[in-house]
Motif scaffolding. Structure first.
Motif, PDB file in Angstrom:
ATOM      1  N   PRO A  45     -48.189 -28.675 -25.017  1.00  0.00           N
ATOM      2  CA  PRO A  45     -47.618 -27.236 -25.089  1.00  0.00           C
ATOM      3  C   PRO A  45     -48.023 -26.304 -24.368  1.00  0.00           C
ATOM      4  O   PRO A  45     -47.779 -25.130 -24.173  1.00  0.00           O
ATOM      5  N   LEU A  46     -49.512 -26.633 -23.993  1.00  0.00           N
ATOM      6  CA  LEU A  46     -50.196 -25.781 -23.089  1.00  0.00           C
ATOM      7  C   LEU A  46     -50.740 -24.243 -23.610  1.00  0.00           C
ATOM      8  O   LEU A  46     -50.891 -23.337 -22.829  1.00  0.00           O
ATOM      9  N   THR A  47     -50.892 -24.094 -24.753  1.00  0.00           N
ATOM     10  CA  THR A  47     -50.967 -23.202 -25.525  1.00  0.00           C
ATOM     11  C   THR A  47     -52.517 -22.796 -26.098  1.00  0.00           C
ATOM     12  O   THR A  47     -52.748 -21.717 -26.264  1.00  0.00           O
ATOM     13  N   SER A  48     -53.127 -23.881 -26.238  1.00  0.00           N
ATOM     14  CA  SER A  48     -54.581 -23.934 -26.682  1.00  0.00           C
ATOM     15  C   SER A  48     -55.301 -25.249 -26.292  1.00  0.00           C
ATOM     16  O   SER A  48     -54.476 -26.200 -26.452  1.00  0.00           O
ATOM     17  N   LEU A  49     -56.470 -25.234 -26.284  1.00  0.00           N
ATOM     18  CA  LEU A  49     -57.111 -26.857 -26.155  1.00  0.00           C
ATOM     19  C   LEU A  49     -57.031 -27.460 -27.479  1.00  0.00           C
ATOM     20  O   LEU A  49     -56.540 -28.587 -27.439  1.00  0.00           O
ATOM     21  N   ASP A  97     -54.462 -27.143 -29.415  1.00  0.00           N
ATOM     22  CA  ASP A  97     -52.843 -27.666 -29.436  1.00  0.00           C
ATOM     23  C   ASP A  97     -52.804 -28.778 -28.511  1.00  0.00           C
ATOM     24  O   ASP A  97     -51.986 -29.867 -28.956  1.00  0.00           O
ATOM     25  N   ASP A  98     -53.136 -28.797 -27.433  1.00  0.00           N
ATOM     26  CA  ASP A  98     -52.976 -29.836 -26.255  1.00  0.00           C
ATOM     27  C   ASP A  98     -53.796 -31.135 -26.823  1.00  0.00           C
ATOM     28  O   ASP A  98     -53.267 -32.271 -26.601  1.00  0.00           O
ATOM     29  N   VAL A  99     -54.991 -30.977 -27.382  1.00  0.00           N
ATOM     30  CA  VAL A  99     -55.762 -32.198 -27.798  1.00  0.00           C
ATOM     31  C   VAL A  99     -54.971 -32.907 -29.222  1.00  0.00           C
ATOM     32  O   VAL A  99     -54.960 -34.134 -29.266  1.00  0.00           O
ATOM     33  N   ALA A 100     -54.493 -31.999 -30.164  1.00  0.00           N
ATOM     34  CA  ALA A 100     -53.621 -32.536 -30.970  1.00  0.00           C
ATOM     35  C   ALA A 100     -52.595 -33.481 -30.528  1.00  0.00           C
ATOM     36  O   ALA A 100     -52.146 -34.306 -31.363  1.00  0.00           O
ATOM     37  N   ARG A 128     -51.732 -37.345 -31.368  1.00  0.00           N
ATOM     38  CA  ARG A 128     -50.654 -37.935 -32.021  1.00  0.00           C
ATOM     39  C   ARG A 128     -49.864 -38.909 -31.311  1.00  0.00           C
ATOM     40  O   ARG A 128     -49.661 -40.224 -31.933  1.00  0.00           O
ATOM     41  N   VAL A 129     -50.019 -38.822 -30.071  1.00  0.00           N
ATOM     42  CA  VAL A 129     -49.559 -39.977 -29.239  1.00  0.00           C
ATOM     43  C   VAL A 129     -50.750 -41.289 -29.183  1.00  0.00           C
ATOM     44  O   VAL A 129     -50.260 -42.365 -29.289  1.00  0.00           O
ATOM     45  N   LEU A 130     -51.715 -40.784 -29.236  1.00  0.00           N
ATOM     46  CA  LEU A 130     -52.736 -42.208 -29.436  1.00  0.00           C
ATOM     47  C   LEU A 130     -52.674 -43.017 -30.678  1.00  0.00           C
ATOM     48  O   LEU A 130     -52.970 -43.916 -30.919  1.00  0.00           O
ATOM     49  N   ASP A 131     -52.415 -41.871 -31.772  1.00  0.00           N
ATOM     50  CA  ASP A 131     -52.287 -42.550 -33.125  1.00  0.00           C
ATOM     51  C   ASP A 131     -51.022 -43.634 -33.019  1.00  0.00           C
ATOM     52  O   ASP A 131     -50.844 -44.770 -33.752  1.00  0.00           O
ATOM     53  N   VAL A 134     -58.498 -32.031 -21.720  1.00  0.00           N
ATOM     54  CA  VAL A 134     -57.980 -32.357 -22.797  1.00  0.00           C
ATOM     55  C   VAL A 134     -58.559 -33.994 -23.155  1.00  0.00           C
ATOM     56  O   VAL A 134     -58.801 -34.416 -24.346  1.00  0.00           O
ATOM     57  N   ILE A 135     -58.322 -34.924 -22.122  1.00  0.00           N
ATOM     58  CA  ILE A 135     -58.862 -36.153 -22.535  1.00  0.00           C
ATOM     59  C   ILE A 135     -60.416 -36.440 -22.796  1.00  0.00           C
ATOM     60  O   ILE A 135     -60.692 -37.193 -23.362  1.00  0.00           O
ATOM     61  N   THR A 136     -61.128 -35.397 -22.157  1.00  0.00           N
ATOM     62  CA  THR A 136     -62.483 -35.168 -22.455  1.00  0.00           C
ATOM     63  C   THR A 136     -62.703 -35.153 -24.123  1.00  0.00           C
ATOM     64  O   THR A 136     -63.732 -35.609 -24.446  1.00  0.00           O
TER      65      THR A 136
END
Length: 236
Positions: free
Chosen positions: A44-48, A50-53, A57-60, A77-79
């Motif tokens: 979403p590029l709205t916050s770190l 939000d992007d990490v979340a 979700r995809v990793l899950d 984000v991936i860090t």
């Protein structure tokens, strides 16, 4: 299946600021043609946070060990997200690589300015890349048609994300790879090299712009495949 002849086969691709997941299409096609199971995160590029979340979700959803790939802001984000237990290794594509306790903006300190990478920030704090400077600053090696599409499909980023601090640095736990273009105008070359070396990443450079994930899809794919093979050999 999560392995091909014992190899990690799941790949998750994370885009950066001013972009969406569509830029990964060339890499996606090449990886799937080679038998990998690929999923693309839409940040979403709205916050770190939000992007990490969104990435978690995809990793899950992955069915086994996974290579996590980030372009540009996606590296931050991936860090943070890469500590997920399904991540076997990480690939930084022309990406930011902060340490725990750092934010993205701090990565620029001490390195040369990048005047061709021009960001226009609105009153609401969201930024777009300047339309007139887009090609030179972001994708100088792309065709005019590719540039027009990337420019016109920009996703604005909340500029405050670059001041948000990473709490965990997954590269301290997971093997890492890095690839970037020698003509990147978004980051100083010395900055890209410093970040990747600090992370202990295996580094590849290619002729190309900041948009190497689009314009040098073959080379980026090869690095991701090398990561999948390398992560497999360390017992993942």
């Amino acid at each position: 299946m999560s392995t091909i002849e014992g190899m990690v086969v799941n790949v998750v691709l994370v885009h950066g600021a001013f972009a969406d997941g569509s830029g990964w299409r060339g890499v996606y096609d090449r990886l799937t043609d080679r038998g990998y199971r690929v999923t693309i995160v839409q940040n979403p590029l709205t916050s770190l946070e939000d992007d990490v979340a969104a990435t978690r979700r995809v990793l899950d959803l992955q069915d086994g060990p996974t290579i996590l790939v980030g372009h540009s802001w996606g590296g931050t984000v991936i860090t943070e997200a890469g500590v997920h237990d399904k991540v076997a290794g990480m690939v930084y594509v022309a990406a930011l690589v902060p340490d725990a306790g750092q934010n993205s903006s701090e990565q620029y300190e001490g390195f040369a300015a990048t005047p061709d990478f021009v960001i226009d920030v609105g009153a609401d704090g969201f930024g777009f890349l300047n339309r007139d400077a887009f090609k030179k600053g972001f994708a100088a090696d792309a065709s005019d048609a590719e540039v027009a599409f990337m420019r016109d499909t920009q996703v604005p980023v909340n500029m405050s994300v670059f001041a948000q601090t990473v709490s965990q640095a997954a590269w301290r736990q997971k093997p890492s790879w890095a690839v970037f273009g020698t003509e990147d105008k978004a980051f100083d070359q010395a900055m890209l090299t410093h970040m990747a070396e600090r992370a202990g990443a295996a580094i590849a450079t290619v002729p190309g712009s900041h948009a190497v994930y689009v314009t040098q899809a073959d080379a980026v794919t090869d690095v991701i495949v090398a990561a999948a093979e390398g992560a497999s050999t360390v017992g993942r």
